[in-house]
Motif scaffolding. Structure first.
Motif, mmCIF file in Angstrom:
data_model
loop_
_atom_site.group_PDB
_atom_site.id
_atom_site.type_symbol
_atom_site.label_atom_id
_atom_site.label_comp_id
_atom_site.label_asym_id
_atom_site.label_seq_id
_atom_site.Cartn_x
_atom_site.Cartn_y
_atom_site.Cartn_z
ATOM 1 N N ILE A 1 -49.258 16.416 9.852
ATOM 2 C CA ILE A 1 -49.506 15.679 8.605
ATOM 3 C C ILE A 1 -48.341 15.872 7.632
ATOM 4 O O ILE A 1 -47.925 14.934 6.960
ATOM 5 N N ASN B 1 -53.914 8.981 -2.233
ATOM 6 C CA ASN B 1 -54.906 9.393 -1.225
ATOM 7 C C ASN B 1 -54.231 9.505 0.136
ATOM 8 O O ASN B 1 -53.476 8.626 0.531
ATOM 9 N N GLY B 2 -54.544 10.578 0.824
ATOM 10 C CA GLY B 2 -54.052 10.719 2.194
ATOM 11 C C GLY B 2 -52.599 11.158 2.317
ATOM 12 O O GLY B 2 -52.062 11.240 3.423
ATOM 13 N N ALA B 3 -51.957 11.477 1.184
ATOM 14 C CA ALA B 3 -50.533 11.858 1.221
ATOM 15 C C ALA B 3 -50.308 13.191 1.919
ATOM 16 O O ALA B 3 -49.235 13.452 2.470
ATOM 17 N N GLY B 4 -51.331 14.051 1.870
ATOM 18 C CA GLY B 4 -51.188 15.385 2.459
ATOM 19 C C GLY B 4 -51.256 16.500 1.421
ATOM 20 O O GLY B 4 -50.905 17.647 1.704
ATOM 21 N N LYS B 5 -51.750 16.176 0.229
ATOM 22 C CA LYS B 5 -51.792 17.180 -0.848
ATOM 23 C C LYS B 5 -52.722 18.343 -0.497
ATOM 24 O O LYS B 5 -52.359 19.510 -0.625
ATOM 25 N N THR B 6 -53.943 18.002 -0.072
ATOM 26 C CA THR B 6 -54.889 19.060 0.315
ATOM 27 C C THR B 6 -54.356 19.831 1.517
ATOM 28 O O THR B 6 -54.470 21.063 1.580
ATOM 29 N N THR B 7 -53.753 19.096 2.449
ATOM 30 C CA THR B 7 -53.189 19.754 3.641
ATOM 31 C C THR B 7 -52.121 20.768 3.232
ATOM 32 O O THR B 7 -52.037 21.856 3.813
ATOM 33 N N GLN C 1 -60.613 21.327 -3.286
ATOM 34 C CA GLN C 1 -61.067 20.028 -3.791
ATOM 35 C C GLN C 1 -62.577 19.864 -3.604
ATOM 36 O O GLN C 1 -63.260 19.304 -4.451
ATOM 37 N N GLU D 1 -56.730 18.911 -7.234
ATOM 38 C CA GLU D 1 -57.288 17.824 -8.049
ATOM 39 C C GLU D 1 -58.411 18.298 -8.986
ATOM 40 O O GLU D 1 -59.547 17.811 -8.922
ATOM 41 N N GLN E 1 -53.782 13.397 -8.212
ATOM 42 C CA GLN E 1 -53.505 11.966 -8.186
ATOM 43 C C GLN E 1 -53.385 11.459 -9.599
ATOM 44 O O GLN E 1 -52.818 10.415 -9.866
HETATM 45 N N1 ATP Z 1 -59.455 18.422 9.235
HETATM 46 C C1 ATP Z 1 -58.696 17.360 9.497
HETATM 47 N N2 ATP Z 1 -58.471 16.940 10.774
HETATM 48 C C2 ATP Z 1 -57.693 15.880 11.044
HETATM 49 N N3 ATP Z 1 -57.053 15.159 10.098
HETATM 50 C C3 ATP Z 1 -57.223 15.506 8.821
HETATM 51 C C4 ATP Z 1 -58.052 16.612 8.448
HETATM 52 N N4 ATP Z 1 -58.036 16.717 7.109
HETATM 53 C C5 ATP Z 1 -57.241 15.714 6.669
HETATM 54 N N5 ATP Z 1 -56.754 14.987 7.703
HETATM 55 C C6 ATP Z 1 -55.837 13.835 7.590
HETATM 56 O O1 ATP Z 1 -54.626 14.273 6.994
HETATM 57 C C7 ATP Z 1 -54.091 13.288 6.117
HETATM 58 C C8 ATP Z 1 -53.818 13.909 4.771
HETATM 59 O O2 ATP Z 1 -55.065 14.295 4.206
HETATM 60 P P1 ATP Z 1 -55.162 15.159 2.875
HETATM 61 O O3 ATP Z 1 -56.589 15.509 2.707
HETATM 62 O O4 ATP Z 1 -54.185 16.261 2.917
HETATM 63 O O5 ATP Z 1 -54.693 14.083 1.776
HETATM 64 P P2 ATP Z 1 -54.740 14.173 0.198
HETATM 65 O O6 ATP Z 1 -53.346 13.875 -0.289
HETATM 66 O O7 ATP Z 1 -55.321 15.466 -0.224
HETATM 67 O O8 ATP Z 1 -55.684 12.960 -0.205
HETATM 68 P P3 ATP Z 1 -56.785 12.831 -1.385
HETATM 69 O O9 ATP Z 1 -56.016 12.529 -2.631
HETATM 70 O O10 ATP Z 1 -57.602 11.669 -0.946
HETATM 71 O O11 ATP Z 1 -57.550 14.105 -1.465
HETATM 72 C C9 ATP Z 1 -55.116 12.161 6.078
HETATM 73 O O12 ATP Z 1 -54.628 11.108 6.899
HETATM 74 C C10 ATP Z 1 -56.371 12.779 6.649
HETATM 75 O O13 ATP Z 1 -57.141 11.833 7.351
#
Ligand code: ATP
Ligand code: MG
Length: 239
Positions: free
Chosen positions: A21, A41-47, A88, A165, A197
């Motif tokens: 990711i 959304n989905g950028a990878g911030k939580t990751t 989050q 967030e 965000q």
């Molecule tokens: N446990 C997981 N297993 C597989 N893929 C995941 C998992 N958690 C997140 N992803 C994928 O990783 C990518 C990044 O997700 P992430 O949650 O880091 O985004 P985000 O920037 O925090 O988004 P948001 O603002 O919606 O919280 C997304 O495409 C998501 O589907």
């Protein structure tokens, strides 16, 4: 450790199992700063925060906290070194009271006599939840719950606090109040890495910010510069 750097991330590739990711992140946090990571959304911030906290698979790169590599460490070891995390989702125990949530936040401190004093201190910072200390967390309003999540993370006495967030679901005024409290926490000597965000709220208090899009850092600048440039337009560029 470069002088003053509390967190140093370089060449970081990580994700969930084989799925990558984050595709090579370089990011530094200096002691005493609020650093914001902004992205859609989905950028990878939580990751990114999950990775720092030892909850993902790291494929390459390095994460150093106060000069020491924390790659491969279990989350409880990472907490002991001085990282606090307000996630989050599921960031409070809904069936426990406010007070019990704070006590859980201090769990790894064992019978440290200073826990009581620290609870009083977070109640001074967040009088909104002090009034509700015997109330179950599930009965709190959205804003109160976010405050409790931050307060709970503070109970491990972190040197750096990771916030995912914190303004989610808050009205603009409540979001500003919370961000001001986050600045107060920084002023008390806790370094902050916040992902958001909510660009404008985060930039009200950040000292420096990165923009994360599709698992890559596309910009790093001071808040003033990012506001002038219009950060959101970076959110929709394709990489
Ligand atoms: N446990 C997981 N297993 C597989 N893929 C995941 C998992 N958690 C997140 N992803 C994928 O990783 C990518 C990044 O997700 P992430 O949650 O880091 O985004 P985000 O920037 O925090 O988004 P948001 O603002 O919606 O919280 C997304 O495409 C998501 O589907
Ligand atoms: Mg997220």
């Amino acid at each position: 450790m470069v002088d003053g750097r509390i967190l140093e991330i370089s060449g970081l590739r990580s994700g969930y199992g084989k799925m990558e990711i984050l595709h090579g992140i370089d990011l530094d946090v200096n002691e005493g700063e609020i650093v914001a990571v902004l992205g859609p959304n989905g950028a990878g911030k939580t990751t990114l925060l999950n990775t720092i906290f030892g909850l993902t698979t790291i494929h390459a790169g390095e994460i150093r906290f106060r000069g020491q590599s924390i790659v491969g460490l279990k989350p409880y070891r990472i907490v002991r070194l001085g990282l606090g995390y307000a996630p989050q989702l599921n960031n409070v125990f809904p069936n426990m009271t406010v007070l019990e949530n704070l006590q859980m936040g201090a769990y790894l401190r064992g019978s440290d006599p200073d826990v009581e004093k620290d609870i009083e201190e977070v109640f001074q910072l967040f009088p909104e939840i002090a009034r509700r200390k015997h109330q179950k967390a599930r009965t709190l309003s959205g804003g109160e719950r976010q405050m409790l999540a931050v307060a709970r993370a503070l109970m491990s006495r972190p040197k750096i606090l990771l916030l995912d967030e914190p303004t989610t679901g808050l009205a603009p005024k409540a979001a500003s109040i919370l961000m001001k409290k986050i600045a107060e926490i920084r002023d008390k000597g806790v370094t902050i890495l916040v992902v958001e965000q909510n660009v404008h709220k985060a930039l009200e208090v950040a000292d420096r910010a990165y923009v994360l899009v599709s698992g890559r850092i596309v910009r790093e600048a001071e808040p003033k510069t990012l506001l002038e440039e219009g950060v959101e337009k970076l959110f929709f560029q394709t990489t």
